[in-house]
Enzyme design. Structure first.
Site, PDB file in Angstrom:
ATOM      1  N   SER A   1      -8.842  -2.457  -5.678  1.00  0.00           N
ATOM      2  CA  SER A   1      -7.308  -2.378  -5.710  1.00  0.00           C
ATOM      3  C   SER A   1      -6.472  -3.282  -5.152  1.00  0.00           C
ATOM      4  O   SER A   1      -6.992  -4.086  -4.108  1.00  0.00           O
ATOM      5  CB  SER A   1      -6.941  -1.048  -5.437  1.00  0.00           C
ATOM      6  N   ASP A   2      -5.414  -3.737  -5.882  1.00  0.00           N
ATOM      7  CA  ASP A   2      -4.458  -4.716  -5.077  1.00  0.00           C
ATOM      8  C   ASP A   2      -3.895  -3.766  -4.070  1.00  0.00           C
ATOM      9  O   ASP A   2      -3.720  -2.434  -4.154  1.00  0.00           O
ATOM     10  CB  ASP A   2      -3.296  -5.114  -6.045  1.00  0.00           C
ATOM     11  N   TRP A   3      -3.380  -4.402  -2.877  1.00  0.00           N
ATOM     12  CA  TRP A   3      -2.821  -3.433  -1.808  1.00  0.00           C
ATOM     13  C   TRP A   3      -1.750  -2.564  -1.992  1.00  0.00           C
ATOM     14  O   TRP A   3      -0.572  -3.058  -2.198  1.00  0.00           O
ATOM     15  CB  TRP A   3      -2.672  -4.240  -0.580  1.00  0.00           C
TER      16      TRP A   3
ATOM     17  N   GLY B   1      -2.019  -0.471  -4.806  1.00  0.00           N
ATOM     18  CA  GLY B   1      -1.923  -0.407  -6.071  1.00  0.00           C
ATOM     19  C   GLY B   1      -2.744   0.831  -6.667  1.00  0.00           C
ATOM     20  O   GLY B   1      -2.960   1.075  -7.822  1.00  0.00           O
TER      21      GLY B   1
END
Length: 745
Positions: free
Chosen positions: A271-273, A275
Site C-alpha cells: 500500500s501507499d502510506w 492508502g
C-alpha cells in the site's frame, strides 16, 4: 542499537544455533528447507509457511514502524525494510515519525529526477541508474526501494510529474525495465508505483478516476505491464486514488484481475502510506502488505497502534470468526515471503556501496545526457571564453539546493553542486562570473529535519532585484538566467498540483527585462514540468535542465560550456497554453473530490496535439544539439507484413556538423484506416546513436504486428486490423525526416 547491527547479530546467533544443533528458534530448523538457498524458491516458501502460526502470518502483512514490517524471529526470518526513492535513498527517520533520525552516516547520492532520466531516451542510462541506486540501497540494508514511478504525464500541473517518465507509454516502458533490473540485481526489490491512474495530486486521496478501458490499457497500464512481465518487478505500490469506486490499494479489477491474474505477477502489492481504508476490501482485493495507515503520508503520529492496522488484528479476528479464508491469507504470506527471500534472506547479494566516486560520476553522466537544448541560435551557447569575458548568472535556482523537499523524494545528500558552483568551476580563470539574484522565490531550506544550511534571505525589493540584475546585464558579455520551478508545495512537489502553467515569482518580467538589456541572454530551467514562455522569441537559447541531483551544477556546466554535447529529448509535450493540453481543453482537471473524468481517452500529449492540429511550443521528442544530423534513405525490407512476420525499417543518419554528438532516432507508426479512432501516429521505437563529425550509421527498427495493435474495449482484446500503415522516422514527433508505407495482411 541500529537495525543493521541488530540484523547482523540475530543472523550470527541463529547460524551458530544451527551449527551446534541446539537452541534454535524452532525445534525443526535442523532440517529446515526454507533456509537452504540451493532449494527451489517455491519449495522454501511452502516449508516456511507450514511452520508459521496464525499470529506470525498476520504480523508479516502490516507495518511495525514507519518503514519496516515484521519478520518471524522464531524462524530466523528477518524484518523487511523499505526506503523512499526513486531518486536516492531517504535518510533514516524515527521509528514512528517522519522527521529524520539524526544519523550522521545516512547521506546519499541524489540521482537526477526521473523526468531527466526519461529525457536521455537511453535504456543504458536507465540500467546505470538502477544499478547505482540499487547499490546504495543495498549498502544501507534496505530491502525494498519505493520506486520507480511510471504514472503518465497527463497535465503540466501535476505536482509529481518530475518523479515519472513522461507522457508516452512506450517510452516509459522501455526506460523502466532496465531500472528495475539494475536495482534488483543488488538483492533489493523495486516497488513500481503508483498503480494506477495517479496522474494528479489534487484530491489524490479520494477522487474516483473515470477512464475508458481503451485508454486504461493503451496509455496508463503499458509501463506497469512491462515492469512486471519484462522487468520482473518484485513489488508494486498501489495508488491513493480510486478506480471503479474502490481505492487502488485494494482494487479488485486492478490488483486481482489485471495484475495478478492477467499479468501473472508473483510479487507483493504494497500500500501507499495511508492508502488502506477497509479490512474486508484489503483482504479480498489484492493488498498484501499495509503501510502508513492513519497517516496522510506526511503527518507525525507517535501513538500509532500497528496491531490495529486493517491487515492486523481486525484481519486475524475475521479469520477466527470464519469470515475470511486461510487460503487467501496464505497467498498473501507467500507473496511477502517471496519478497523476503529475494531480498532480506538473500545471502548471495552483493555488499553495495554508498557515495562512491562511481555513483557521483553516474549521476553526473545521466544528468548531462538528459539535459535538453530546446532552442539555440549559436549566439550564446555553447559558452565560448574567447567571446565571453564577463558572464552574468541571474536567478534563485542558480544557488538554491533542490535535493531537499518535494515530498517523499526529499533527500539528504553528501554534497550538492548548484548551477552557479558548476559554472564558476567550468569558467575557471578564463572569464569573470558575476551573480545577481533577480527574484525572490521559496526561501525554505529544510524538510522533515533535513537542512541544507543555505541562507537565501535578501533585503531588496522585487523592483530593486530586477533593477540590479538589468544593470549587471548591460555590463556583461552574456547572461545566463537560471530559474523555473522548485520543490515548494504548489510547484514540483508531492501533495499538491501547480496553480498555473506560468513561471512563479515574476520571472517572466525579469526575463523580458534581461533580454531587453542584453540580447545575448540564454534561459535555463530547473524544473520537472513544462512552463509557459511568452518571451520565447526574444531570447536566443533555452535549456531544460531538470532537477539534476547531487551533480546538477557540474552536469549543467558540462552542457553550457560544450564539454558535453546536449542529446536529451523531451519526454513530454510543452504546450503553448494550458488550454492546448487535452485535460484542460476538456475541463477535466482537477475534477472534484468525488471524481475526475479522463474524457480525452487515449489522446494524451502529442496524440492530442496532432489530432487537434495544435502546434506545441516544443514537441514530444524534441531536443537540439551543438551539431547537426541528416536523415536519408528511409526504407523497408518488404512492403507486406504477415501476422507472424516482421518488417525492418532503416535510415542512414549522418553527423553533418563539426562536433561529435548523439542523436535519438525515433520511429512512429500510423494506421491509415481503422474501426476505432486512432492517433495520427504513435511512438513504437527509438535508438540513440553516437556519431563523430562526418560519420554515417544505419539505424534499423523491427516492426511486428504487435506494434500495430490497439485495444478494442468493446471486445476486451488487442487487435491489429488489416490495411495500410505508415512508418515515420524523425528527430521528434513534429520533425519527421522520412516515411515508408506497408500493408498488414
Amino acid at each position: 542499537m541500529t537495525k543493521n547491527l541488530t540484523r547482523t547479530i540475530a543472523g550470527t546467533l541463529f547460524g551458530l544455533a544451527l551449527a551446534v544443533g541446539c537452541g534454535a528458534p524452532d525445534s525443526r530448523t535442523a532440517e529446515a528447507v526454507y533456509l537452504d538457498e540451493t532449494q527451489p524458491l517455491e519449495k522454501r516458501i511452502d516449508d516456511a509457511l507450514g511452520r508459521m502460526t496464525l499470529k506470525e502470518k498476520i504480523a508479516m502483512l502490516h507495518a511495525q514502524s514507519k518503514f519496516s514490517s515484521a519478520g518471524v524471529p522464531r524462524l530466523g526470518i528477518p524484518e523487511l525494510w523499505c526506503t523512499d526513492g526513486p531518486h536516492g535513498i531517504r535518510p533514516e527517520v524515527y521509528w514512528n515519525r517522519w522527521d529524520q533520525a539524526e544519523w550522521t552516516n545516512d547521506s546519499c547520492t541524489a540521482y537526477p529526477a526521473l523526468t531527466c532520466l526519461a529525457a536521455t531516451w537511453n535504456p543504458e542510462m536507465s540500467a546505470l541508474y538502477g544499478k547505482s541506486i540499487g547499490e546504495e540501497a543495498r549498502y544501507r540494508e534496505k530491502d525494498v526501494l519505493l520506486g520507480p514511478g511510471v504514472n503518465i504525464y497527463r497535465t503540466p500541473l501535476n505536482g509529481r510529474n518530475f518523479e515519472y517518465m513522461g507522457e508516452d507509454p512506450y517510452l516509459a516502458s522501455r526506460m523502466v525495465v532496465p531500472y528495475i533490473q539494475g536495482v534488483q540485481e543488488n538483492g533489493v526489490a523495486a516497488c513500481v508505483k503508483h498503480f494506477a491512474l495517479n496522474n494528479q495530486e489534487s484530491y489524490r486521496l479520494c477522487t474516483d478516476v473515470s477512464v475508458d478501458d481503451r485508454a486504461l490499457h493503451e496509455i496508463y497500464l503499458p509501463a506497469f505491464k512491462a515492469a512486471v512481465q519484462e522487468g520482473g518487478a518484485w513489488s508494486i505500490m498501489g495508488a491513493y486514488n480510486k478506480y471503479k469506486g474502490q481505492h487502488c490499494c485494494h482494487n479488485r479489477y486492478l490488483l486481482n484481475d489485471i495484475l495478478k491474474r492477467d499479468w501473472g505477477f508473483d510479487g507483493a502489492v504494497i500500500s501507499d502510506w495511508g492508502g488502506t481504508h477497509d479490512t474486508k476490501e484489503a483482504v479480498e482485493y489484492g493488498l498484501d502488505l499495509e503501510f502508513g495507515t492513519w497517516s496522510d503520508g506526511m503527518s507525525t503520529n507517535p501513538a500509532i497502534a500497528y496491531d490495529q492496522y486493517y491487515l492486523a488484528a481486525p484481519y486475524r479476528e475475521m479469520i477466527e470468526r470464519g469470515e475470511a479464508s486461510e487460503e487467501l491469507l496464505d497467498d498473501k504470506v507467500r507473496r511477502v515471503l517471496r519478497l523476503n527471500f529475494r531480498t532480506a534472506m538473500n545471502s548471495r547479494k552483493p555488499f553495495g556501496s554508498l557515495n562512491s566516486p562511481e555513483h557521483h560520476a553516474a549521476a553526473r553522466r545521466i544528468a548531462g545526457e538528459g539535459i535538453v537544448l530546446l532552442k539555440n541560435d549559436g549566439k550564446v551557447l555553447p559558452i565560448d571564453p574567447q567571446q565571453t569575458k564577463k558572464l552574468l548568472v541571474v536567478g534563485e535556482n542558480a544557488i538554491k539546493g533542490m535535493t531537499i523537499g518535494g515530498g517523499s523524494s526529499s533527500l539528504k545528500v553528501q554534497r550538492e553542486y548548484t548551477p552557479l558552483e558548476g559554472i564558476v568551476a567550468a569558467a575557471g580563470d578564463r572569464m569573470e562570473v558575476v551573480y545577481e539574484r533577480g527574484y525572490l522565490g521559496h526561501l525554505a531550506t529544510s524538510y522533515n529535519g533535513v537542512d541544507s544550511k543555505q541562507n537565501l534571505s535578501d533585503d531588496r525589493s522585487a523592483a530593486e532585484l530586477i533593477a540590479d540584475a538589468v544593470a549587471a546585464a548591460r555590463e556583461a558579455d552574456a547572461v545566463l538566467f537560471i530559474g523555473g520551478l522548485n520543490k515548494a508545495w504548489g510547484q514540483d512537489a508531492e501533495g499538491g498540483d501547480r496553480r498555473e502553467m506560468g513561471l512563479p515569482y515574476g520571472q517572466d518580467s525579469l526575463i523580458e527585462a534581461l533580454a531587453e538589456a542584453n540580447p545575448r541572454t540564454a534561459v535555463v530551467f530547473v524544473s520537472g514540468n513544462a512552463v509557459a514562455m511568452p518571451w520565447i522569441d526574444r531570447v536566443p537559447a533555452v535549456v531544460q535542465g531538470w532537477f539534476g541531483g547531487s551533480q546538477a551544477g557540474l552536469a549543467l556546466a558540462d552542457v553550457l560550456f560544450g564539454e558535453v554535447n546536449p542529446s536529451g529529448k523531451l519526454p513530454f509535450t510543452f504546450p503553448r497554453r494550458l488550454e492546448d493540453n487535452s485535460a484542460h481543453a476538456l475541463g477535466e482537471h482537477p475534477g472534484t473530490r468525488d471524481s475526475v473524468r479522463y474524457r480525452e481517452g487515449i489522446f494524451v500529449g502529442y496524440r492530442w496535439h496532432e489530432r487537434q492540429r495544435i502546434a506545441p511550443l516544443f514537441a514530444f521528442g524534441h531536443g537540439l544539439s551543438y551539431t547537426t544530423f541528416d536523415y536519408a534513405n528511409v526504407r523497408a525490407d518488404r512492403k507486406t507484413l504477415s501476422r507472424s512476420g516482421r518488417i525492418r525499417v532503416s535510415v542512414d543518419v549522418t553527423n553533418t556538423g563539426d562536433r561529435a554528438g548523439k542523436e535519438v532516432v525515433q520511429l512512429y507508426i500510423g494506421d491509415r484506416e481503422s474501426a476505432l479512432p486512432r492517433p495520427v501516429k504513435e511512438l513504437k521505437g527509438f535508438s540513440k546513436v553516437s556519431l563523430e563529425p562526418g560519420e554515417t550509421r544505419t539505424v534499423s527498427f523491427e516492426i511486428t504486428p504487435e506494434a500495430l495493435q490497439y485495444y478494442d474495449d468493446a471486445k476486451g482484446l488487442w487487435t491489429a486490423e488489416e490495411g495500410i500503415f505508415d512508418a515515420w522516422v524523425g528527430a521528434a514527433s513534429d520533425d519527421i525526416r522520412g516515411s515508408v508505407e506497408f500493408t498488414l495482411k
